[in-house]
Enzyme design. Structure first.
Site, PDB file in Angstrom:
ATOM      1  N   ALA A  59      56.714  89.431  56.470  1.00 46.14           N
ATOM      2  CA  ALA A  59      58.031  89.304  57.106  1.00 46.14           C
ATOM      3  C   ALA A  59      58.704  90.670  57.196  1.00 46.14           C
ATOM      4  O   ALA A  59      59.293  91.018  58.228  1.00 46.14           O
ATOM      5  CB  ALA A  59      58.898  88.322  56.321  1.00 46.14           C
ATOM      6  N   ASN A  60      58.627  91.458  56.136  1.00 43.47           N
ATOM      7  CA  ASN A  60      59.238  92.794  56.164  1.00 43.47           C
ATOM      8  C   ASN A  60      58.619  93.658  57.271  1.00 43.47           C
ATOM      9  O   ASN A  60      59.326  94.355  58.007  1.00 43.47           O
ATOM     10  CB  ASN A  60      59.020  93.518  54.829  1.00 43.47           C
ATOM     11  N   ARG A 117      52.795 108.709  50.682  1.00 41.01           N
ATOM     12  CA  ARG A 117      52.955 109.498  49.464  1.00 41.01           C
ATOM     13  C   ARG A 117      54.420 109.606  49.045  1.00 41.01           C
ATOM     14  O   ARG A 117      54.893 110.682  48.659  1.00 41.01           O
ATOM     15  CB  ARG A 117      52.379 110.897  49.671  1.00 41.01           C
ATOM     16  N   ASP A 160      56.407  98.587  53.545  1.00 35.79           N
ATOM     17  CA  ASP A 160      56.405  97.620  54.652  1.00 35.79           C
ATOM     18  C   ASP A 160      57.141  98.195  55.864  1.00 35.79           C
ATOM     19  O   ASP A 160      56.753  97.943  57.011  1.00 35.79           O
ATOM     20  CB  ASP A 160      57.066  96.308  54.222  1.00 35.79           C
ATOM     21  N   ARG A 179      69.080 103.017  51.815  1.00 32.71           N
ATOM     22  CA  ARG A 179      69.923 101.813  51.841  1.00 32.71           C
ATOM     23  C   ARG A 179      69.320 100.753  50.931  1.00 32.71           C
ATOM     24  O   ARG A 179      68.111 100.752  50.700  1.00 32.71           O
ATOM     25  CB  ARG A 179      69.977 101.249  53.261  1.00 32.71           C
ATOM     26  N   SER A 222      67.621  97.111  55.021  1.00 36.71           N
ATOM     27  CA  SER A 222      67.670  98.584  54.999  1.00 36.71           C
ATOM     28  C   SER A 222      66.993  99.222  56.215  1.00 36.71           C
ATOM     29  O   SER A 222      67.055 100.438  56.383  1.00 36.71           O
ATOM     30  CB  SER A 222      66.997  99.102  53.722  1.00 36.71           C
TER      31      SER A 222
HETATM   32  P1  ATP Z   1      56.963 100.385  48.169  1.00 35.32           P
HETATM   33  O1  ATP Z   1      56.036  99.764  47.170  1.00 35.32           O
HETATM   34  O2  ATP Z   1      58.213 100.990  47.577  1.00 35.32           O
HETATM   35  O3  ATP Z   1      57.261  99.521  49.332  1.00 35.32           O
HETATM   36  P2  ATP Z   1      54.696 102.052  48.668  1.00 35.32           P
HETATM   37  O4  ATP Z   1      54.337 102.379  47.257  1.00 35.32           O
HETATM   38  O5  ATP Z   1      53.853 101.070  49.390  1.00 35.32           O
HETATM   39  O6  ATP Z   1      56.210 101.649  48.789  1.00 35.32           O
HETATM   40  P3  ATP Z   1      55.335 104.801  49.305  1.00 35.32           P
HETATM   41  O7  ATP Z   1      54.292 105.797  49.600  1.00 35.32           O
HETATM   42  O8  ATP Z   1      56.069 104.906  48.030  1.00 35.32           O
HETATM   43  O9  ATP Z   1      54.654 103.375  49.534  1.00 35.32           O
HETATM   44  O10 ATP Z   1      56.424 104.807  50.476  1.00 35.32           O
HETATM   45  C1  ATP Z   1      56.096 104.514  51.812  1.00 35.32           C
HETATM   46  C2  ATP Z   1      56.783 105.496  52.733  1.00 35.32           C
HETATM   47  O11 ATP Z   1      58.197 105.376  52.544  1.00 35.32           O
HETATM   48  C3  ATP Z   1      56.454 106.939  52.465  1.00 35.32           C
HETATM   49  O12 ATP Z   1      55.325 107.355  53.191  1.00 35.32           O
HETATM   50  C4  ATP Z   1      57.708 107.625  52.968  1.00 35.32           C
HETATM   51  O13 ATP Z   1      57.638 107.768  54.366  1.00 35.32           O
HETATM   52  C5  ATP Z   1      58.808 106.628  52.621  1.00 35.32           C
HETATM   53  N1  ATP Z   1      59.413 106.960  51.320  1.00 35.32           N
HETATM   54  C6  ATP Z   1      59.208 106.349  50.133  1.00 35.32           C
HETATM   55  N2  ATP Z   1      59.941 106.939  49.153  1.00 35.32           N
HETATM   56  C7  ATP Z   1      60.624 107.942  49.738  1.00 35.32           C
HETATM   57  C8  ATP Z   1      61.561 108.924  49.282  1.00 35.32           C
HETATM   58  N3  ATP Z   1      61.937 109.002  48.000  1.00 35.32           N
HETATM   59  N4  ATP Z   1      62.052 109.799  50.197  1.00 35.32           N
HETATM   60  C9  ATP Z   1      61.688 109.745  51.499  1.00 35.32           C
HETATM   61  N5  ATP Z   1      60.814 108.845  51.984  1.00 35.32           N
HETATM   62  C10 ATP Z   1      60.289 107.945  51.126  1.00 35.32           C
END
Ligand code: ATP
Length: 297
Positions: free
Chosen positions: A51-52, A219, A250, A283, A289
């Site tokens: 959904a997200n 990352r 997501d 957000r 968000s």
């Molecule tokens: P989550 O489990 O929180 O949904 P995830 O672990 O699957 O995320 P992440 O790599 O942490 O994946 O985050 C996904 C994307 O979100 C990153 O590639 C980046 O574009 C954005 N993002 C996440 N954290 C940040 C941050 N602190 N500042 C800027 N962008 C971020």
């Protein structure tokens, strides 16, 4: 950078994935075994990876449908409402005789989340329901909160139909070799990439040895890596002050699917996805968000 986004009104994205109600409660600490801890008021928000992802793609202007299931209950109505409000098509969301999926989320003052997911209706999404839904789709986006046989059937059918296939390997689990080989884009965060690459911590380019045409590694604050046969491209993130990173992965997946469906190349699509996800972490919440296309400019 991602200026093609305005052309996306005809993009066709099919998301095969979960819909969960996120029940969020703040507590000073999480209870141990046999223990009761009093927390704050419960907030109930629409969530679930599928959904997200669908809502994120819709916010960027994609024509997107979710294929999934909810129960005939208040949480199911909340989810259907939020999907429809975002403009996600729900004709492939079945209402089944199981409770809507729920994620029980405990948030402690250290900012750490513990999450227990009860898949409920999501487990009623059977492999045979995917075929009819693929007509007209350009991108299939899926993830692993839906039963694995259904995800694998969706990837296989989409690949056979010439639909671009994208799998977010989250929550991390083993998927079949033939599924990995049928992927155009394998989407993982660093933790999932590490799990796939094993102890040796090989270079990200080794992700292609698993079979996908391309891999994207998110990352966090550092943005993402794009891995193709041509090499590894680093896409950095704009600097933001994170408020709540729930659903950032997501958000990224939905934005990426929208861009790819619009015919944007992979690296340019990832640039837009990074910007979209960066706004989302400034957000609160997951779906609430996600920025609209106009807010991304
Ligand atoms: P989550 O489990 O929180 O949904 P995830 O672990 O699957 O995320 P992440 O790599 O942490 O994946 O985050 C996904 C994307 O979100 C990153 O590639 C980046 O574009 C954005 N993002 C996440 N954290 C940040 C941050 N602190 N500042 C800027 N962008 C971020």
């Amino acid at each position: 950078m991602g200026h093609g986004t305005l052309d996306h009104v005809t993009a066709q994205v099919l998301v095969v994935g979960s819909a969960n109600a996120d029940l969020i409660v703040a507590a000073d600490r999480r209870p141990g075994g046999g223990e009761t801890v009093l927390g704050g008021d419960t907030r109930t928000l629409p969530g679930g990876k599928g959904a997200n992802t669908a809502v994120a793609a819709a916010r960027l202007g994609a024509d997107v449908a979710l294929l999934g299931a909810v129960g005939d209950d208040a949480n199911g109505r909340l989810l259907l409402g939020s999907l429809r409000d975002a403009g996600v098509r729900t004709e492939f969301v079945r209402v089944v005789e199981r409770p809507t999926g729920v994620a029980y989320i405990t948030v402690t003052p250290d900012g750490e989340n513990s999450i227990l997911v009860s898949p409920g209706a999501n487990h009623a999404v059977a492999p045979d329901v995917v075929d009819g839904a693929l007509e007209g789709a350009r991108v299939l986006a899926t993830s692993l909160e839906t039963p694995l046989p259904t995800v694998e059937a969706a990837v296989s059918a989409a690949s056979a139909a010439g639909v671009l296939t994208m799998l977010n390997l989250s929550p991390v689990a083993s998927v079949g070799e033939s599924t990995l080989a049928a992927l155009d884009v394998l989407l993982v965060n660093e933790h999932e990439a590490g799990w796939l690459l094993g102890e040796s911590r090989e270079k990200e380019s080794a992700l292609l040895d698993l079979g996908p045409r391309a891999a994207v590694v998110t990352r966090g604050a550092r943005g993402a890596l794009v891995v193709t046969a041509d090499g590894v491209t680093e896409v950095s993130s704009p600097k933001v002050t994170p408020v709540d990173t729930t659903g950032a992965g997501d958000a990224f997946a939905g934005a990426l699917a929208c861009e790819l469906a619009g015919g944007v190349d992979l690296v340019a699509s990832v640039r837009t996805a990074v910007r979209f996800a960066a706004v989302s972490v400034t957000r609160a919440g997951a779906q609430p968000s996600y920025p609209a296309l106009s807010e991304l400019e």
